[in-house]
Design a protein around this motif. Sequence first.
Motif, PDB file in Angstrom:
ATOM      1  N   LEU A   1       0.707  -1.306   0.033  1.00 22.17           N
ATOM      2  CA  LEU A   1      -0.010  -0.102  -0.131  1.00 22.17           C
ATOM      3  C   LEU A   1       1.128   1.105   0.062  1.00 22.17           C
ATOM      4  O   LEU A   1       0.502   2.271  -0.873  1.00 22.17           O
ATOM      5  CB  LEU A   1      -0.937   0.040   1.219  1.00 22.17           C
ATOM      6  CG  LEU A   1      -2.159  -0.850   1.190  1.00 22.17           C
ATOM      7  CD1 LEU A   1      -2.806  -0.938   2.660  1.00 22.17           C
ATOM      8  CD2 LEU A   1      -3.186  -0.442   0.279  1.00 22.17           C
ATOM      9  N   ASP A   2       1.883   1.256   0.980  1.00 24.26           N
ATOM     10  CA  ASP A   2       2.871   2.475   0.873  1.00 24.26           C
ATOM     11  C   ASP A   2       3.474   2.725  -0.280  1.00 24.26           C
ATOM     12  O   ASP A   2       3.801   3.718  -0.922  1.00 24.26           O
ATOM     13  CB  ASP A   2       3.842   2.021   2.139  1.00 24.26           C
ATOM     14  CG  ASP A   2       3.030   2.416   3.458  1.00 24.26           C
ATOM     15  OD1 ASP A   2       1.668   2.892   3.368  1.00 24.26           O
ATOM     16  OD2 ASP A   2       3.601   1.858   4.578  1.00 24.26           O
ATOM     17  N   ARG A   3       4.130   1.661  -0.883  1.00 23.66           N
ATOM     18  CA  ARG A   3       4.787   1.814  -2.112  1.00 23.66           C
ATOM     19  C   ARG A   3       3.938   2.216  -3.248  1.00 23.66           C
ATOM     20  O   ARG A   3       4.441   2.715  -4.237  1.00 23.66           O
ATOM     21  CB  ARG A   3       5.535   0.512  -2.145  1.00 23.66           C
ATOM     22  CG  ARG A   3       6.740   0.359  -1.285  1.00 23.66           C
ATOM     23  CD  ARG A   3       7.380  -1.265  -1.395  1.00 23.66           C
ATOM     24  NE  ARG A   3       8.154  -1.167  -2.429  1.00 23.66           N
ATOM     25  CZ  ARG A   3       8.780  -2.520  -3.022  1.00 23.66           C
ATOM     26  NH1 ARG A   3       8.791  -3.424  -2.244  1.00 23.66           N
ATOM     27  NH2 ARG A   3       9.394  -2.580  -4.018  1.00 23.66           N
ATOM     28  N   ILE A   4       2.891   1.537  -3.429  1.00 22.18           N
ATOM     29  CA  ILE A   4       1.853   2.019  -4.622  1.00 22.18           C
ATOM     30  C   ILE A   4       1.441   3.274  -4.288  1.00 22.18           C
ATOM     31  O   ILE A   4       1.510   4.080  -5.439  1.00 22.18           O
ATOM     32  CB  ILE A   4       0.758   0.900  -4.824  1.00 22.18           C
ATOM     33  CG1 ILE A   4       1.360  -0.555  -5.194  1.00 22.18           C
ATOM     34  CG2 ILE A   4      -0.333   1.577  -5.668  1.00 22.18           C
ATOM     35  CD1 ILE A   4       0.490  -1.588  -4.789  1.00 22.18           C
ATOM     36  N   ASP A   5       1.020   3.785  -3.195  1.00 18.52           N
ATOM     37  CA  ASP A   5       0.675   5.200  -2.789  1.00 18.52           C
ATOM     38  C   ASP A   5       1.723   6.128  -3.084  1.00 18.52           C
ATOM     39  O   ASP A   5       1.289   7.217  -3.537  1.00 18.52           O
ATOM     40  CB  ASP A   5      -0.075   5.077  -1.460  1.00 18.52           C
ATOM     41  CG  ASP A   5      -0.541   6.506  -1.270  1.00 18.52           C
ATOM     42  OD1 ASP A   5      -1.341   6.839  -1.979  1.00 18.52           O
ATOM     43  OD2 ASP A   5      -0.581   6.998  -0.134  1.00 18.52           O
TER      44      ASP A   5
END
Length: 130
Positions: free
Chosen positions: A9-13
């Motif tokens: 989630l953090d990397r995609i966001d």
Amino acid sequence: MSRWTQNQLDRIDGAQELTLASARGDGTLRRPVTMWVVRDGEDIYVRSVNGRGSNWFRGAQTRHEARIRAGGVEEDVGLVETDEAGDRIDAAYRTKYGRRYPTIVPSILAPRARAATLKLVPRETTTTDN
């Protein structure tokens, strides 16, 4: 149903763009398209700025499956058409892209784009670049 990990989630966001290659009827992947990606809580979304009639969106409807790449994450996903959370997704687009692209963001918030919102749901087969 698979869920995103916090790291994913953090990397995609954190990525400014996402590439999406939708699956054809035979399962092979179409040519990837680049688009903006936003997060709302534990979910990831994309929209077709040109609405439901755009070539890539119509292709995505064939199998509702794709492979995405963003922020070093490569993932096979299901594509879920949704009209839920529209206002929150609009807010996510404004927050993430509004300052940098103030003249472009209104097009991704327009009714035509909102009607072409896809929630990306991880499928069982995954690959993550480290």
